[in-house]
Motif scaffolding. Structure first.
Motif, PDB file in Angstrom:
ATOM      1  N   GLY A  37      16.928  -3.489  -0.239  1.00  0.00           N
ATOM      2  CA  GLY A  37      16.581  -4.314  -1.386  1.00  0.00           C
ATOM      3  C   GLY A  37      15.212  -3.999  -1.947  1.00  0.00           C
ATOM      4  N   GLY A  38      14.355  -3.366  -1.146  1.00  0.00           N
ATOM      5  CA  GLY A  38      13.058  -2.955  -1.658  1.00  0.00           C
ATOM      6  C   GLY A  38      11.903  -3.773  -1.104  1.00  0.00           C
ATOM      7  N   ALA A  39      12.220  -4.899  -0.417  1.00  0.00           N
ATOM      8  CA  ALA A  39      11.143  -5.716   0.122  1.00  0.00           C
ATOM      9  C   ALA A  39      10.619  -5.078   1.403  1.00  0.00           C
ATOM     10  CB  ALA A  39      11.656  -7.118   0.415  1.00  0.00           C
ATOM     11  N   VAL A  40       9.300  -5.102   1.599  1.00  0.00           N
ATOM     12  CA  VAL A  40       8.702  -4.641   2.844  1.00  0.00           C
ATOM     13  C   VAL A  40       8.588  -5.849   3.759  1.00  0.00           C
ATOM     14  CG1 VAL A  40       6.683  -3.568   3.893  1.00  0.00           C
ATOM     15  CG2 VAL A  40       7.425  -2.875   1.615  1.00  0.00           C
ATOM     16  N   ARG A  73       3.802   5.320  -3.636  1.00  0.00           N
ATOM     17  CA  ARG A  73       3.028   4.248  -4.260  1.00  0.00           C
ATOM     18  C   ARG A  73       3.030   3.045  -3.332  1.00  0.00           C
ATOM     19  NH1 ARG A  73       4.718   7.638  -7.771  1.00  0.00           N
ATOM     20  NH2 ARG A  73       6.873   7.275  -7.220  1.00  0.00           N
ATOM     21  N   PRO A  74       2.161   3.092  -2.296  1.00  0.00           N
ATOM     22  CA  PRO A  74       2.273   2.092  -1.219  1.00  0.00           C
ATOM     23  C   PRO A  74       1.604   0.754  -1.505  1.00  0.00           C
ATOM     24  CG  PRO A  74       0.604   3.712  -0.679  1.00  0.00           C
ATOM     25  CD  PRO A  74       1.116   4.066  -2.049  1.00  0.00           C
ATOM     26  N   THR A  75       1.388   0.399  -2.765  1.00  0.00           N
ATOM     27  CA  THR A  75       0.701  -0.866  -3.052  1.00  0.00           C
ATOM     28  C   THR A  75       1.435  -2.065  -2.456  1.00  0.00           C
ATOM     29  OG1 THR A  75       1.254  -0.023  -5.234  1.00  0.00           O
ATOM     30  CG2 THR A  75      -0.851  -1.148  -5.014  1.00  0.00           C
ATOM     31  N   ALA A  76       2.775  -2.073  -2.598  1.00  0.00           N
ATOM     32  CA  ALA A  76       3.546  -3.207  -2.078  1.00  0.00           C
ATOM     33  C   ALA A  76       3.439  -3.264  -0.554  1.00  0.00           C
ATOM     34  CB  ALA A  76       5.013  -3.080  -2.493  1.00  0.00           C
ATOM     35  N   TYR A  77       3.486  -2.091   0.073  1.00  0.00           N
ATOM     36  CA  TYR A  77       3.371  -2.006   1.536  1.00  0.00           C
ATOM     37  C   TYR A  77       2.046  -2.611   1.980  1.00  0.00           C
ATOM     38  CZ  TYR A  77       3.226   0.398   6.121  1.00  0.00           C
ATOM     39  OH  TYR A  77       3.156   0.705   7.448  1.00  0.00           O
ATOM     40  N   ALA A 125      -0.032  -4.581   0.312  1.00  0.00           N
ATOM     41  CA  ALA A 125      -0.160  -6.001  -0.025  1.00  0.00           C
ATOM     42  C   ALA A 125       0.627  -6.855   0.971  1.00  0.00           C
ATOM     43  CB  ALA A 125       0.340  -6.251  -1.439  1.00  0.00           C
ATOM     44  N   THR A 126       1.821  -6.380   1.381  1.00  0.00           N
ATOM     45  CA  THR A 126       2.623  -7.180   2.311  1.00  0.00           C
ATOM     46  C   THR A 126       1.971  -7.238   3.689  1.00  0.00           C
ATOM     47  OG1 THR A 126       4.478  -6.169   1.172  1.00  0.00           O
ATOM     48  CG2 THR A 126       4.987  -7.588   3.032  1.00  0.00           C
ATOM     49  N   VAL A 127       1.425  -6.114   4.136  1.00  0.00           N
ATOM     50  CA  VAL A 127       0.844  -6.097   5.483  1.00  0.00           C
ATOM     51  C   VAL A 127      -0.422  -6.944   5.540  1.00  0.00           C
ATOM     52  CG1 VAL A 127      -0.216  -4.641   7.237  1.00  0.00           C
ATOM     53  CG2 VAL A 127       1.819  -3.844   6.050  1.00  0.00           C
ATOM     54  N   LEU A 128      -1.293  -6.792   4.538  1.00  0.00           N
ATOM     55  CA  LEU A 128      -2.590  -7.464   4.607  1.00  0.00           C
ATOM     56  C   LEU A 128      -2.563  -8.863   4.000  1.00  0.00           C
ATOM     57  CD1 LEU A 128      -4.946  -4.500   3.753  1.00  0.00           C
ATOM     58  CD2 LEU A 128      -4.301  -5.382   5.974  1.00  0.00           C
ATOM     59  N   GLY A 129      -1.413  -9.275   3.464  1.00  0.00           N
ATOM     60  CA  GLY A 129      -1.337 -10.600   2.879  1.00  0.00           C
ATOM     61  C   GLY A 129      -1.876 -10.589   1.465  1.00  0.00           C
ATOM     62  N   PRO A 130      -1.601 -11.683   0.703  1.00  0.00           N
ATOM     63  CA  PRO A 130      -2.000 -11.710  -0.706  1.00  0.00           C
ATOM     64  C   PRO A 130      -3.502 -11.575  -0.905  1.00  0.00           C
ATOM     65  CG  PRO A 130      -0.983 -13.799  -0.008  1.00  0.00           C
ATOM     66  CD  PRO A 130      -0.861 -12.853   1.136  1.00  0.00           C
ATOM     67  N   GLN A 131      -4.309 -12.310  -0.105  1.00  0.00           N
ATOM     68  CA  GLN A 131      -5.767 -12.140  -0.202  1.00  0.00           C
ATOM     69  C   GLN A 131      -6.247 -11.490   1.097  1.00  0.00           C
ATOM     70  OE1 GLN A 131      -5.254 -15.898  -0.577  1.00  0.00           O
ATOM     71  NE2 GLN A 131      -4.923 -15.797  -2.783  1.00  0.00           N
ATOM     72  N   PRO A 132      -6.531 -10.215   1.048  1.00  0.00           N
ATOM     73  CA  PRO A 132      -6.992  -9.545   2.268  1.00  0.00           C
ATOM     74  C   PRO A 132      -8.246 -10.231   2.804  1.00  0.00           C
ATOM     75  CG  PRO A 132      -6.596  -7.959   0.502  1.00  0.00           C
ATOM     76  CD  PRO A 132      -6.458  -9.315  -0.095  1.00  0.00           C
ATOM     77  N   VAL A 133      -8.237 -10.527   4.088  1.00  0.00           N
ATOM     78  CA  VAL A 133      -9.378 -11.199   4.708  1.00  0.00           C
ATOM     79  C   VAL A 133     -10.576 -10.253   4.679  1.00  0.00           C
ATOM     80  CG1 VAL A 133     -10.028 -12.566   6.708  1.00  0.00           C
ATOM     81  CG2 VAL A 133      -7.615 -12.037   6.283  1.00  0.00           C
ATOM     82  N   GLN A 134     -11.736 -10.796   4.296  1.00  0.00           N
ATOM     83  CA  GLN A 134     -12.926  -9.953   4.339  1.00  0.00           C
ATOM     84  C   GLN A 134     -13.305  -9.771   5.797  1.00  0.00           C
ATOM     85  OE1 GLN A 134     -13.931  -8.471   1.530  1.00  0.00           O
ATOM     86  NE2 GLN A 134     -15.030  -7.189   2.982  1.00  0.00           N
TER      87      GLN A 134
END
Lengths: 521, 138
Positions: free
Chosen positions: A54-57, A494-498, A500-509
């Motif tokens: 389906g395309g979701a990571v 184009r691993p942007t989705a990958y 974003a999914t791994v690090l969550g919507p707001q990547p922790v600083q």
């Protein structure tokens, strides 16, 4: 986050423990349990493939620790594909092995399950150090499997195999240390975020680490000049183990594809496409050495082992140009070459069994028993391996040739692939004509007529035929397969989705200060 | 301190590489062990060399000892230990079965281990393995 994602790793681990501790005296129960576990792994993997299509990571955080602090398993289209391929191959190899090979030594099934666990873990993990650990798990299991049944020659080849891989593991750790020292992280998605921002002063260390990793994965993928361990290892080990090892070289290929598109991909700044300039010439050399070696082989198993090196070369050429079309072709060729290499290793043993004392030696000897059946299977498998139509090797090579068309070194790549294809055709034609064709003119010896009357079990032949039929299916359904693989390539390039999914919507600083030089006193 | 640690690691790597390239399996194992020690040192140093720093993470701290390399080193030690144990057993078994502790399984220049086919052509190592397995079967 569904728990299904961790099943392909947990299930073989549990079953292996049960096999060693509770079932070690009962070969029948071992076989049933091992088969059931492998089949269940395959079923779960197919479920994961459907989900990933389906395309979701999908991300599984072990111990619920968020990335990049904890270890994550990541499911995207490529890793789902690899897990399915492992499950399918493992099930067929196991069906072959229960015909008697698993009794030649102890703990075959337990080692087999540990091997599956390591393979699935390596394909699913999203963390560089965790990848090292899975490499060790699958290598340790493979040492045991490789030596299964023992014998002096196998021990000699095994010593080389183990020492080369131990040195490789050491280099893996050196590379991990260098990359961690510069970036302060080992999560692959987090690396992809951190690497573009690495200052110029640290680039040398970072890129040294990156190229060292290529060396490590090159050992696994039998990239020339790191291929010396492969022919002796694959040809001296037992047939089912060699067939399972067909996926082991692909682990190296997978790791190269994963790391150098994700962490050292288009957005990596100065380190972008780090692997390309190294990988392409070495891959061209690999295909030449593999195919020339196949031509010079004196036994079927050496021939197949060198053909495996050649096919890794073909695969890595397509990976090295880091282009969408070529990458999709490479993935197609990866599926094809895994299946057909396994089929050929198993077939070589079936033929050796039917020739008695002559084994799989390429010499003019009496016709093997069941000659028509064996020659038919060998003909189909050789066509597929050499890349002649109508089987999947042809489509794979065509896709790769088409994919590299826009590359500057396309003429060189085309010439190398086409000339080496001719070499491998000659090599297989020579083997086939010696073993099956000209042997009709040799008078049957007492041994060969005795072998001709013997009864041979059907299951191993069915397994080989299934593997060859799978490459035919891969041809028939090349359209849907390619649509999936093109989508998988899109995720890779184009691993942007990958990320974003791994690090969550707001990547922790990250408060890690290790990477900043002012910490040093 | 940097110079001391760096040259120590370098020395371990140099000695390990030298021993790894030797012809006898025992020295090769010692070489692998030294390499593993060198790697452990390198991994540990990658958390930066500092003394008297608090070990636990707190956002108020300016500098602290990085805990992650220590976890990595622990994993690496355990794996290297297991692998060394395995490889020692392997080379011992290989020595007892093959009759030589050379990494290639044959003494250099020893013609006694050269095996031939019935037609007189020399046997490749792998062919001998196939012949062995045939013997097992019968």
């Amino acid at each position: 986050m569904s728990h299904w994602l961790v099943i392909p790793v947990i299930l073989p681990a549990l079953v292996a423990g049960i096999l060693v501790l509770a079932l070690r005296h009962d070969i029948l129960l071992q076989r049933i349990t091992s088969l059931a576990s492998t089949a269940a792994c395959l079923a779960v993997a197919i479920g994961l493939l459907v989900q990933a299509a389906g395309g979701a990571v999908d991300v599984y955080e072990l111990g619920n620790w968020p990335a990049p602090f904890g270890i994550v398993f990541v499911l995207d289209r490529l890793s789902a594909l690899m897990v399915v391929l492992t499950g399918f191959l493992a099930l067929l190899v196991l069906l072959y092995a229960i015909n008697g090979w698993d009794r030649r030594g102890r703990h075959f099934h337990a080692l087999f399950q540990f091997q599956l666990m390591g393979l699935n873990g390596a394909f699913l993990t999203g963390d560089l150090f965790n990848l090292f650990v899975w490499f060790e798990v699958l290598l340790l299991a493979s040492y045991g499997l490789m030596l299964h049944g023992s014998g002096a020659e196998r021990l000699k080849a095994g010593t080389h195999y183990v020492i080369v891989n131990l040195a490789g593991s050491t280099l893996f750790l050196v590379a991990v240390a260098l990359i961690y020292g510069v970036t302060g992280t080992l999560n692959m998605a987090d690396l992809a975020v951190k690497i573009p921002a690495i200052p110029a002063a640290d680039q040398a260390l970072l890129q040294a680490g990156g190229v060292l990793l290529l060396l490590v994965f090159g050992v696994k993928a039998a990239l020339v000049p790191l291929h010396f361990w492969l022919p002796a290892t694959y040809s001296s080990t037992s047939a089912p183990v060699a067939a399972l090892f067909a996926i082991m070289t692909k682990v190296g290929g997978y790791a190269i594809i994963r790391l150098y598109t994700l962490a050292f991909g288009a957005d990596a700044g100065e380190a972008a496409w780090l692997a390309g300039p190294w990988l392409l010439p070495l891959a061209l050399l690999t295909i030449i050495i593999g195919m020339v070696g196949a031509l010079a082989s004196r036994s079927l198993r050496w021939l197949v082992a060198f053909a495996v090196i050649g096919s890794m070369g073909t695969l890595l050429i397509a990976v090295a140009v880091f282009d969408d079309k070529a990458m999709a072709g490479a993935l197609y060729y990866l599926i094809h070459s895994t299946l057909i290499a396994a089929a050929l290793f198993l077939l070589a043993e079936l033929i050796a069994e039917r020739r008695g004392q002559d084994g799989d030696r390429l010499a003019l000897k009496p016709m093997p028993a069941q000659g028509d059946l064996m020659s038919g299977l060998f003909f189909a498998a050789a066509i597929a391996m050499a890349g002649l139509p109508p089987l999947s090797g042809f489509i794979g090579k065509l896709l790769i040739l088409d994919g590299v068309r826009d590359n500057a070194s396309a003429p060189l790549i085309w010439a190398t692939i086409l000339i080496t294809s001719l070499l491998i055709i000659v090599a297989f034609a020579r083997a086939g004509s010696l073993v099956f064709w000209k042997s009709r003119t040799v008078e049957a010896s007492r041994e060969s007529s005795e072998l001709a009357t013997r009864h041979y079990p059907a299951l191993p032949v069915v397994v080989v035929a299934t593997l060859i039929a799978a490459t035919a299916l891969l041809t028939a359904f090349a359209g849907p397969t390619m649509r999936y693989l093109e989508a998988a390539t899109d995720q890779l390039m184009r691993p942007t989705a990958y990320i974003a999914t791994v690090l969550g919507p707001q990547p922790v600083q990250e408060p890690t200060l290790a990477a900043s030089p002012e910490v040093s006193p | 301190m940097e110079l001391l640690v760096a040259s120590g690691i370098g020395l371990l790597f140099a000695a390990g590489t030298y021993l790894l390239l030797r012809g006898r399996t025992f020295t090769v194992v010692i070489g692998l062990t030294l390499l593993a020690y060198g790697v452990n040192g390198l991994l540990f140093a990658m958390g930066r060399l500092n003394t008297d720093k608090p070990p636990v993470l707190s956002l108020d701290l300016e500098a602290y000892a990085d805990p992650l390399p220590q976890a990595l080193v622990l994993t690496a030690i355990v794996i290297a230990f297991g692998m060394t144990a395995f490889v020692v057993v392997l080379i011992l078994r290989s020595f007892l079965e093959v009759g030589s502790d050379h990494v290639d399984g044959t003494e250099p220049g020893d013609p006694g281990t050269l095996r031939t086919y019935p037609d007189g052509s020399p046997v490749e190592p792998v062919r001998a393995a196939a012949a062995d397995s045939q013997e097992d079967r019968s």
